[in-house]
Design a protein around this motif. Structure first.
Motif, mmCIF file in Angstrom:
data_model
loop_
_atom_site.group_PDB
_atom_site.id
_atom_site.type_symbol
_atom_site.label_atom_id
_atom_site.label_comp_id
_atom_site.label_asym_id
_atom_site.label_seq_id
_atom_site.Cartn_x
_atom_site.Cartn_y
_atom_site.Cartn_z
ATOM 1 N N THR A 170 1.307 6.298 -3.186
ATOM 2 C CA THR A 170 2.008 7.499 -2.737
ATOM 3 C C THR A 170 2.666 7.222 -1.397
ATOM 4 O O THR A 170 2.004 6.829 -0.430
ATOM 5 C CB THR A 170 1.034 8.684 -2.573
ATOM 6 N N GLN A 171 3.989 7.419 -1.361
ATOM 7 C CA GLN A 171 4.740 7.260 -0.121
ATOM 8 C C GLN A 171 4.983 8.649 0.479
ATOM 9 O O GLN A 171 5.485 9.545 -0.195
ATOM 10 C CB GLN A 171 6.074 6.566 -0.369
ATOM 11 N N SER A 172 4.594 8.819 1.737
ATOM 12 C CA SER A 172 4.770 10.101 2.431
ATOM 13 C C SER A 172 5.849 9.981 3.498
ATOM 14 O O SER A 172 5.907 8.982 4.225
ATOM 15 C CB SER A 172 3.446 10.530 3.082
ATOM 16 N N LEU A 173 6.700 11.022 3.581
ATOM 17 C CA LEU A 173 7.769 11.043 4.581
ATOM 18 C C LEU A 173 7.793 12.390 5.296
ATOM 19 O O LEU A 173 7.350 13.411 4.755
ATOM 20 C CB LEU A 173 9.130 10.782 3.940
ATOM 21 N N SER A 174 8.334 12.381 6.494
ATOM 22 C CA SER A 174 8.522 13.608 7.268
ATOM 23 C C SER A 174 9.879 13.527 7.960
ATOM 24 O O SER A 174 10.151 12.561 8.696
ATOM 25 C CB SER A 174 7.412 13.766 8.319
ATOM 26 N N ASN A 175 10.722 14.513 7.671
ATOM 27 C CA ASN A 175 12.074 14.516 8.227
ATOM 28 C C ASN A 175 12.816 13.216 7.910
ATOM 29 O O ASN A 175 13.564 12.685 8.745
ATOM 30 C CB ASN A 175 12.045 14.742 9.742
ATOM 31 N N GLY A 176 12.572 12.703 6.730
ATOM 32 C CA GLY A 176 13.264 11.497 6.293
ATOM 33 C C GLY A 176 12.663 10.202 6.814
ATOM 34 O O GLY A 176 13.121 9.116 6.463
ATOM 35 N N LYS A 177 11.636 10.303 7.660
ATOM 36 C CA LYS A 177 11.012 9.104 8.222
ATOM 37 C C LYS A 177 9.705 8.793 7.483
ATOM 38 O O LYS A 177 8.923 9.692 7.183
ATOM 39 C CB LYS A 177 10.742 9.291 9.714
ATOM 40 N N ASP A 178 9.515 7.509 7.227
ATOM 41 C CA ASP A 178 8.323 7.063 6.494
ATOM 42 C C ASP A 178 7.064 7.246 7.342
ATOM 43 O O ASP A 178 7.003 6.790 8.492
ATOM 44 C CB ASP A 178 8.491 5.589 6.110
ATOM 45 N N LEU A 179 6.065 7.931 6.775
ATOM 46 C CA LEU A 179 4.781 8.107 7.463
ATOM 47 C C LEU A 179 3.797 7.015 7.052
ATOM 48 O O LEU A 179 3.249 6.313 7.898
ATOM 49 C CB LEU A 179 4.188 9.487 7.131
ATOM 50 N N ASP A 180 3.584 6.885 5.759
ATOM 51 C CA ASP A 180 2.700 5.837 5.246
ATOM 52 C C ASP A 180 2.818 5.755 3.727
ATOM 53 O O ASP A 180 3.405 6.618 3.083
ATOM 54 C CB ASP A 180 1.234 6.082 5.659
ATOM 55 N N THR A 181 2.256 4.690 3.198
ATOM 56 C CA THR A 181 2.154 4.502 1.756
ATOM 57 C C THR A 181 0.711 4.116 1.455
ATOM 58 O O THR A 181 0.217 3.106 1.977
ATOM 59 C CB THR A 181 3.102 3.392 1.252
ATOM 60 N N VAL A 182 0.049 4.923 0.634
ATOM 61 C CA VAL A 182 -1.369 4.688 0.337
ATOM 62 C C VAL A 182 -1.581 4.574 -1.169
ATOM 63 O O VAL A 182 -0.712 4.960 -1.961
ATOM 64 C CB VAL A 182 -2.253 5.832 0.898
ATOM 65 N N LEU A 183 -2.727 4.055 -1.536
ATOM 66 C CA LEU A 183 -3.076 3.977 -2.951
ATOM 67 C C LEU A 183 -3.468 5.357 -3.453
ATOM 68 O O LEU A 183 -4.273 6.048 -2.835
ATOM 69 C CB LEU A 183 -4.243 3.008 -3.160
ATOM 70 N N ALA A 184 -2.873 5.759 -4.560
ATOM 71 C CA ALA A 184 -3.254 7.017 -5.179
ATOM 72 C C ALA A 184 -4.532 6.791 -5.989
ATOM 73 O O ALA A 184 -4.890 5.653 -6.301
ATOM 74 C CB ALA A 184 -2.126 7.514 -6.089
ATOM 75 N N GLU A 185 -5.227 7.880 -6.321
ATOM 76 C CA GLU A 185 -6.507 7.764 -7.016
ATOM 77 C C GLU A 185 -6.430 8.350 -8.422
ATOM 78 O O GLU A 185 -5.581 9.202 -8.712
ATOM 79 C CB GLU A 185 -7.609 8.449 -6.210
ATOM 80 N N SER A 186 -7.313 7.881 -9.285
ATOM 81 C CA SER A 186 -7.389 8.397 -10.652
ATOM 82 C C SER A 186 -8.797 8.155 -11.180
ATOM 83 O O SER A 186 -9.596 7.459 -10.553
ATOM 84 C CB SER A 186 -6.362 7.699 -11.548
ATOM 85 N N TYR A 187 -9.099 8.749 -12.341
ATOM 86 C CA TYR A 187 -10.408 8.568 -12.961
ATOM 87 C C TYR A 187 -10.314 7.598 -14.133
ATOM 88 O O TYR A 187 -9.309 7.570 -14.849
ATOM 89 C CB TYR A 187 -10.966 9.906 -13.467
ATOM 90 N N THR A 188 -11.364 6.796 -14.297
ATOM 91 C CA THR A 188 -11.431 5.873 -15.423
ATOM 92 C C THR A 188 -12.840 5.913 -16.006
ATOM 93 O O THR A 188 -13.820 6.096 -15.268
ATOM 94 C CB THR A 188 -11.091 4.432 -14.985
ATOM 95 N N ARG A 189 -12.940 5.778 -17.311
ATOM 96 C CA ARG A 189 -14.244 5.784 -17.980
ATOM 97 C C ARG A 189 -14.898 4.405 -17.819
ATOM 98 O O ARG A 189 -14.292 3.394 -18.153
ATOM 99 C CB ARG A 189 -14.088 6.121 -19.458
ATOM 100 N N ILE A 190 -16.128 4.363 -17.332
ATOM 101 C CA ILE A 190 -16.838 3.106 -17.148
ATOM 102 C C ILE A 190 -17.454 2.658 -18.472
ATOM 103 O O ILE A 190 -18.183 3.402 -19.122
ATOM 104 C CB ILE A 190 -17.950 3.249 -16.083
ATOM 105 N N SER A 191 -17.141 1.420 -18.856
ATOM 106 C CA SER A 191 -17.645 0.895 -20.124
ATOM 107 C C SER A 191 -18.648 -0.244 -19.942
ATOM 108 O O SER A 191 -19.383 -0.579 -20.871
ATOM 109 C CB SER A 191 -16.480 0.394 -20.988
ATOM 110 N N GLU A 192 -18.685 -0.836 -18.745
ATOM 111 C CA GLU A 192 -19.558 -1.992 -18.546
ATOM 112 C C GLU A 192 -19.790 -2.207 -17.052
ATOM 113 O O GLU A 192 -18.945 -1.844 -16.223
ATOM 114 C CB GLU A 192 -18.909 -3.242 -19.156
ATOM 115 N N THR A 193 -20.943 -2.773 -16.695
ATOM 116 C CA THR A 193 -21.209 -3.193 -15.323
ATOM 117 C C THR A 193 -21.508 -4.678 -15.323
ATOM 118 O O THR A 193 -22.128 -5.194 -16.254
ATOM 119 C CB THR A 193 -22.398 -2.432 -14.706
#
Length: 227
Positions: A170-193
Protein backbone atom coordinates in the motif's frame (compact mmCIF):
# COMPACT_ATOMS: atom_id res chain seq x y z
CA UNK A 1 -0.48 -34.52 13.23
CA UNK A 2 1.18 -37.94 13.06
CA UNK A 3 3.68 -36.61 10.54
CA UNK A 4 4.65 -33.77 12.85
CA UNK A 5 5.03 -36.14 15.81
CA UNK A 6 7.15 -38.50 13.73
CA UNK A 7 9.32 -35.62 12.54
CA UNK A 8 9.81 -34.39 16.11
CA UNK A 9 10.72 -37.89 17.30
CA UNK A 10 13.20 -38.33 14.47
CA UNK A 11 14.77 -34.93 15.22
CA UNK A 12 15.18 -35.69 18.92
CA UNK A 13 16.42 -39.21 18.16
CA UNK A 14 18.99 -37.92 15.70
CA UNK A 15 20.22 -35.36 18.22
CA UNK A 16 20.57 -38.02 20.94
CA UNK A 17 22.40 -40.34 18.53
CA UNK A 18 24.79 -37.55 17.51
CA UNK A 19 25.42 -36.64 21.14
CA UNK A 20 26.13 -40.26 22.06
CA UNK A 21 28.58 -40.66 19.17
CA UNK A 22 30.35 -37.39 20.01
CA UNK A 23 30.64 -38.33 23.68
CA UNK A 24 32.17 -41.69 22.73
CA UNK A 25 34.65 -39.92 20.48
CA UNK A 26 35.62 -37.49 23.25
CA UNK A 27 36.17 -40.30 25.76
CA UNK A 28 38.28 -42.15 23.21
CA UNK A 29 40.38 -39.04 22.49
CA UNK A 30 40.82 -38.39 26.21
CA UNK A 31 42.05 -41.95 26.81
CA UNK A 32 44.43 -41.60 23.88
CA UNK A 33 45.73 -38.33 25.35
CA UNK A 34 46.42 -40.01 28.71
CA UNK A 35 48.26 -42.89 27.02
CA UNK A 36 50.40 -40.45 25.04
CA UNK A 37 51.10 -38.42 28.18
CA UNK A 38 52.17 -41.59 30.06
CA UNK A 39 54.41 -42.68 27.18
CA UNK A 40 55.95 -39.20 27.03
CA UNK A 41 56.77 -39.32 30.75
CA UNK A 42 58.24 -42.84 30.48
CA UNK A 43 60.43 -41.96 27.51
CA UNK A 44 61.59 -38.49 28.50
CA UNK A 45 65.32 -37.77 28.71
CA UNK A 46 66.29 -38.34 32.37
CA UNK A 47 69.03 -35.73 32.01
CA UNK A 48 66.54 -33.12 30.73
CA UNK A 49 63.15 -34.09 32.15
CA UNK A 50 60.12 -32.23 30.92
CA UNK A 51 58.80 -29.68 33.38
CA UNK A 52 55.78 -31.13 35.22
CA UNK A 53 53.93 -27.86 34.81
CA UNK A 54 53.94 -28.45 31.05
CA UNK A 55 52.13 -31.75 31.51
CA UNK A 56 49.64 -30.08 33.82
CA UNK A 57 49.02 -27.28 31.32
CA UNK A 58 48.45 -29.79 28.51
CA UNK A 59 46.00 -31.78 30.61
CA UNK A 60 44.14 -28.62 31.69
CA UNK A 61 43.91 -27.41 28.10
CA UNK A 62 42.49 -30.70 26.88
CA UNK A 63 39.98 -30.79 29.75
CA UNK A 64 38.82 -27.26 28.86
CA UNK A 65 38.28 -28.24 25.23
CA UNK A 66 36.45 -31.41 26.30
CA UNK A 67 34.14 -29.38 28.56
CA UNK A 68 33.40 -26.85 25.81
CA UNK A 69 32.53 -29.58 23.31
CA UNK A 70 30.23 -31.25 25.83
CA UNK A 71 28.55 -27.88 26.51
CA UNK A 72 27.98 -27.34 22.79
CA UNK A 73 26.47 -30.82 22.51
CA UNK A 74 24.13 -30.11 25.41
CA UNK A 75 22.99 -26.85 23.79
CA UNK A 76 22.42 -28.64 20.48
CA UNK A 77 20.29 -31.28 22.19
CA UNK A 78 18.24 -28.62 24.00
CA UNK A 79 17.77 -26.73 20.73
CA UNK A 80 16.47 -29.89 19.02
CA UNK A 81 14.08 -30.57 21.90
CA UNK A 82 12.77 -26.98 21.87
CA UNK A 83 12.26 -27.18 18.09
CA UNK A 84 10.29 -30.41 18.54
CA UNK A 85 8.10 -28.83 21.22
CA UNK A 86 7.55 -25.76 19.02
CA UNK A 87 6.55 -27.95 16.11
CA UNK A 88 4.01 -29.80 18.23
CA UNK A 89 2.51 -26.59 19.65
CA UNK A 90 2.29 -25.00 16.19
CA UNK A 91 0.43 -28.08 14.95
CA UNK A 92 -2.70 -26.68 16.62
CA UNK A 93 -2.55 -23.81 14.10
CA UNK A 94 -3.29 -26.14 11.19
CA UNK A 95 -6.71 -25.32 9.78
CA UNK A 96 -6.68 -21.82 11.30
CA UNK A 97 -6.49 -18.59 9.30
CA UNK A 98 -3.35 -16.54 9.91
CA UNK A 99 -3.07 -12.84 9.18
CA UNK A 100 0.20 -12.16 7.40
CA UNK A 101 1.90 -9.26 5.63
CA UNK A 102 2.69 -9.07 1.92
CA UNK A 103 2.37 -12.45 0.24
CA UNK A 104 -1.06 -13.90 -0.62
CA UNK A 105 -2.40 -16.54 -3.00
CA UNK A 106 -4.81 -15.80 -5.87
CA UNK A 107 -6.68 -18.84 -7.20
CA UNK A 108 -7.45 -17.21 -10.54
CA UNK A 109 -11.07 -16.35 -9.80
CA UNK A 110 -11.81 -15.49 -6.14
CA UNK A 111 -11.07 -11.87 -5.13
CA UNK A 112 -8.42 -11.45 -2.44
CA UNK A 113 -9.43 -9.58 0.71
CA UNK A 114 -6.64 -7.22 1.71
CA UNK A 115 -6.03 -5.06 4.76
CA UNK A 116 -4.21 -2.09 3.19
CA UNK A 117 -2.80 -0.55 6.41
CA UNK A 118 -2.58 2.91 4.82
CA UNK A 119 -0.84 5.77 6.63
CA UNK A 120 -3.26 7.66 8.89
CA UNK A 121 -2.10 10.98 7.43
CA UNK A 122 -2.79 9.92 3.84
CA UNK A 123 -5.43 11.57 1.68
CA UNK A 124 -4.70 9.25 -1.24
CA UNK A 125 -3.64 5.59 -1.40
CA UNK A 126 -2.92 2.86 -3.95
CA UNK A 127 -2.89 -0.91 -3.65
CA UNK A 128 0.14 -2.21 -5.54
CA UNK A 129 0.20 -5.84 -6.66
CA UNK A 130 3.41 -7.60 -7.71
CA UNK A 131 4.06 -11.11 -8.97
CA UNK A 132 6.54 -13.46 -7.34
CA UNK A 133 9.35 -12.02 -9.47
CA UNK A 134 8.76 -8.54 -8.08
CA UNK A 135 7.14 -7.17 -11.23
CA UNK A 136 4.24 -4.77 -10.67
CA UNK A 137 1.16 -6.20 -12.38
CA UNK A 138 -1.59 -3.95 -11.02
CA UNK A 139 -2.10 -0.65 -9.22
CA UNK A 140 -5.53 0.24 -7.84
CA UNK A 141 -6.60 3.50 -6.19
CA UNK A 142 -8.25 2.81 -2.83
CA UNK A 143 -9.83 4.73 0.04
CA UNK A 144 -6.96 5.42 2.47
CA UNK A 145 -9.42 5.09 5.38
CA UNK A 146 -10.70 1.66 4.27
CA UNK A 147 -10.04 -1.17 6.72
CA UNK A 148 -10.31 -3.80 3.99
CA UNK A 149 -10.42 -3.78 0.19
CA UNK A 150 -10.87 -6.52 -2.40
CA UNK A 151 -8.50 -7.11 -5.27
CA UNK A 152 -10.57 -8.66 -8.07
CA UNK A 153 -7.55 -10.13 -9.84
CA UNK A 154 -8.57 -8.70 -13.22
CA UNK A 155 -6.30 -6.90 -15.66
CA UNK A 156 -7.27 -3.80 -17.68
CA UNK A 157 -8.92 -5.98 -20.34
CA UNK A 158 -11.09 -7.76 -17.77
CA UNK A 159 -9.14 -11.01 -17.96
CA UNK A 160 -8.07 -12.71 -14.71
CA UNK A 161 -4.43 -12.76 -13.73
CA UNK A 162 -2.81 -16.22 -13.59
CA UNK A 163 -3.27 -18.27 -10.44
CA UNK A 164 -0.30 -17.84 -8.15
CA UNK A 165 1.23 -15.98 -5.24
CA UNK A 166 1.28 -12.19 -5.28
CA UNK A 167 2.80 -9.51 -3.06
CA UNK A 168 0.49 -6.71 -1.91
CA UNK A 169 1.72 -3.26 -0.90
CA UNK A 170 0.00 0.00 0.00
CA UNK A 171 1.40 3.35 -1.10
CA UNK A 172 0.20 6.34 0.94
CA UNK A 173 0.33 9.96 -0.24
CA UNK A 174 -0.59 13.35 1.19
CA UNK A 175 -1.04 16.39 -1.02
CA UNK A 176 0.57 14.46 -3.84
CA UNK A 177 3.69 13.67 -1.80
CA UNK A 178 4.71 10.10 -1.02
CA UNK A 179 4.43 9.23 2.69
CA UNK A 180 5.38 5.56 2.67
CA UNK A 181 4.82 2.18 1.07
CA UNK A 182 4.10 -0.75 3.38
CA UNK A 183 3.15 -4.39 3.02
CA UNK A 184 -0.59 -4.92 3.06
CA UNK A 185 -2.02 -7.79 5.11
CA UNK A 186 -4.34 -10.69 4.33
CA UNK A 187 -5.51 -14.00 5.79
CA UNK A 188 -4.36 -17.42 4.65
CA UNK A 189 -5.44 -20.90 5.75
CA UNK A 190 -2.60 -22.80 7.47
CA UNK A 191 -2.13 -26.29 6.06
CA UNK A 192 1.24 -27.34 7.49
CA UNK A 193 3.94 -26.38 10.01
CA UNK A 194 7.65 -26.99 9.45
CA UNK A 195 10.77 -26.61 11.58
CA UNK A 196 13.67 -24.71 10.05
CA UNK A 197 16.93 -23.10 11.16
CA UNK A 198 15.20 -19.71 11.05
CA UNK A 199 12.30 -20.81 13.28
CA UNK A 200 8.91 -22.38 12.75
CA UNK A 201 7.54 -22.04 9.21
CA UNK A 202 3.82 -22.04 8.46
CA UNK A 203 2.59 -23.12 5.03
CA UNK A 204 -0.51 -21.34 3.79
CA UNK A 205 -2.81 -21.46 0.78
CA UNK A 206 -1.02 -22.11 -2.49
CA UNK A 207 2.19 -23.11 -0.71
CA UNK A 208 2.91 -19.64 0.65
CA UNK A 209 5.38 -19.83 3.54
CA UNK A 210 5.75 -17.55 6.55
CA UNK A 211 7.85 -17.56 9.69
CA UNK A 212 5.74 -17.88 12.82
CA UNK A 213 7.08 -14.50 14.03
CA UNK A 214 5.55 -12.87 10.93
CA UNK A 215 2.03 -13.90 11.92
CA UNK A 216 0.19 -10.84 13.23
CA UNK A 217 -3.19 -12.44 13.83
CA UNK A 218 -4.99 -15.78 14.04
CA UNK A 219 -8.69 -16.62 13.69
CA UNK A 220 -11.09 -19.50 13.20
CA UNK A 221 -12.00 -20.18 9.56
CA UNK A 222 -15.08 -18.29 8.38
CA UNK A 223 -18.22 -20.27 7.57
CA UNK A 224 -17.78 -19.60 3.82
CA UNK A 225 -14.26 -21.03 3.92
CA UNK A 226 -15.38 -24.19 5.68
CA UNK A 227 -18.05 -25.04 3.10
Amino acid sequence: MDVLSTTSTMTAGSANSATSSSSTAINSDFDTFLKMLTAQMQNQDPLEPTDSTEFTAQLAQFSAVEQQVQTNETLATLSAQIAALGNNSMASWIGMEARVAGLAHFDGQTPVEVYPMANGAADEAYLIVKDENGNEVDRVKIDPAAETVEWDGMDDDGAPFPEGNYVFQTQSLSNGKDLDTVLAESYTRISETQASTGGMVLVGTGGTKYLSVDIVGLREPTASDET
